[in-house]
Enzyme design. Sequence first.
Site, mmCIF file in Angstrom:
data_model
loop_
_atom_site.group_PDB
_atom_site.id
_atom_site.type_symbol
_atom_site.label_atom_id
_atom_site.label_comp_id
_atom_site.label_asym_id
_atom_site.label_seq_id
_atom_site.Cartn_x
_atom_site.Cartn_y
_atom_site.Cartn_z
ATOM 1 C CB ILE A 133 -0.883 0.074 1.300
ATOM 2 C CG1 ILE A 133 -2.100 1.176 0.894
ATOM 3 C CG2 ILE A 133 -0.116 0.398 2.490
ATOM 4 C CD1 ILE A 133 -3.152 0.684 0.176
ATOM 5 C CD GLU A 224 11.575 -9.068 -0.607
ATOM 6 O OE1 GLU A 224 10.716 -8.306 -1.019
ATOM 7 O OE2 GLU A 224 12.641 -8.920 -0.324
#
Lengths: 273, 242
Positions: A133, A224
């Site tokens: 975001i 990740e």
Amino acid sequence: RRQDVLTVTPWLAPIVWEGTFDPKILDSAYRPLNLTIGVTAFAVGKYTRFVRRFLESAEQHFMQGYQVNYYIFTDSPGSIVPARLQRGRRLLALPVPSFSSWQEISMRRMETISRHLARLRPAELHYLFCLDIDMVFHNPWGPETLGDMVAAIHPGYFTVPREQFPYERRSSSAAFIPEGEGDFYYGGAVFGGLVSKVYEFTKTCHMTILADKANGIMAAWQEESHLNRHFLTHKPSKLLSPEYIWDDRKPKPPEIRLVRFSTVEKNYKEIRN
Amino acid sequence: RQDVLVLTPWLAPIVWEGTFSRDILNAQYLQKNLVTGVVTFAVEKYWFFIEGFMTSANKYFLAGHQVNFYLFTDSPEKVSHLQMAPEKQLFVIPVQNGSSWQDISRCRMRMVSSHIQRQFQHQVDYLYSMDINVQLLAHVGVEIIDDLVATISSWQVTPQQDSKTHGTHPELQGDFHYTASFYGGSVAEMYKLTTACFGGLGEDRQNGIKAQGYHERHLNKYLLQHKPTRLLSPEYYWDTEL
């Protein structure tokens, strides 16, 4: 065409760079399909402050002319001010709990996304992108990005040799990638694809994250690391160049002709509390 | 490879030697447990090519992987002695001869289309159409496996194209010319393609259009509107006339 960069991977997945594609041809192929494309983003705690700019820039640049559903996961749905959206585009604010640490919040995203996708009606959504975001669109992001399973090359590592990729190197982690292996270092801020593929992917990552938790280990770069592990054995069908996941703090090298999506300047210490 | 075009403007990879790793692709192919089929026609005098084709295909086509060869022929008796490699299977489908060339071409599309529906879709995941009068000279592997795949004709080695399309020319028409000698894809895509081409060839016949390479023309027309997801470079086709 681009001769200064790699545009096809060894497993014949295209790598999308400015100059490799003609947006008109792609639009004429995809528009008639009447697709709905989703975006997930997490705005938890102080990250709600990024929602407005994210949405405004998406309205300008993301999938123009297509139906878009924004799924904003937040712990304060009331703080999501509905921006003016174009026709065919809608915003859903979905509640999630506020977790204790930013790492926890980050890693729970996989679980949340997969749970959400499991509840979708089959025809509701065709493609989905999962984005951070705290980023902003600066240039067009169109159907050139659509594919079965799409990953983005991390801006910090695309010119760096493989040995220096920050993969998880402890063999006790489910995200472990040994030296000598690995194709690219993909960024966790952008991934996407067909809903069914994203569902499988996020579900699997959630499982590997849980496995690590049970062993009392947290991967070097949270989800990740797990994303990179997964994409090693299940290679993406399309890669996005760092144009699609840029970090404005980096100086722009000549390979980056167009920045489409990049980080918003922020004070990491302050925001991660 | 920097000397050749490796990606089309619609982001379909163009397969040249040196652009891919067959090991990685083999691993992916095996992971998904796929089976591939080949359709080919040997009608009238073309029975002569069967042995050469099958010998080279046995050796070089998707070596080590299961392949079903579907041979449509009006001389099935000429095939009985052929030896197949362990993972390769030959299915002989007898056809009637005596039609004109145009009808054969149209019939080919119709036959493949109906056989996909009746039989092939239950037996294979991917299906490729190959001319019988070719001999493979080197390995053709799983780099050819994708949804809709066409081969660039030998005489258009460096297609002219500019990714910055000038407004008046929306479709980059005629940039790639594909050969009807080797194309294929998923059974779903092949079904759509053969059904569409069969219809188009019917129109030609009604209009009395008789032309060389009608099969190829209709294929190219279809592929202009339904862009291939992967292109094979001219390395994958040898024009027997060259």
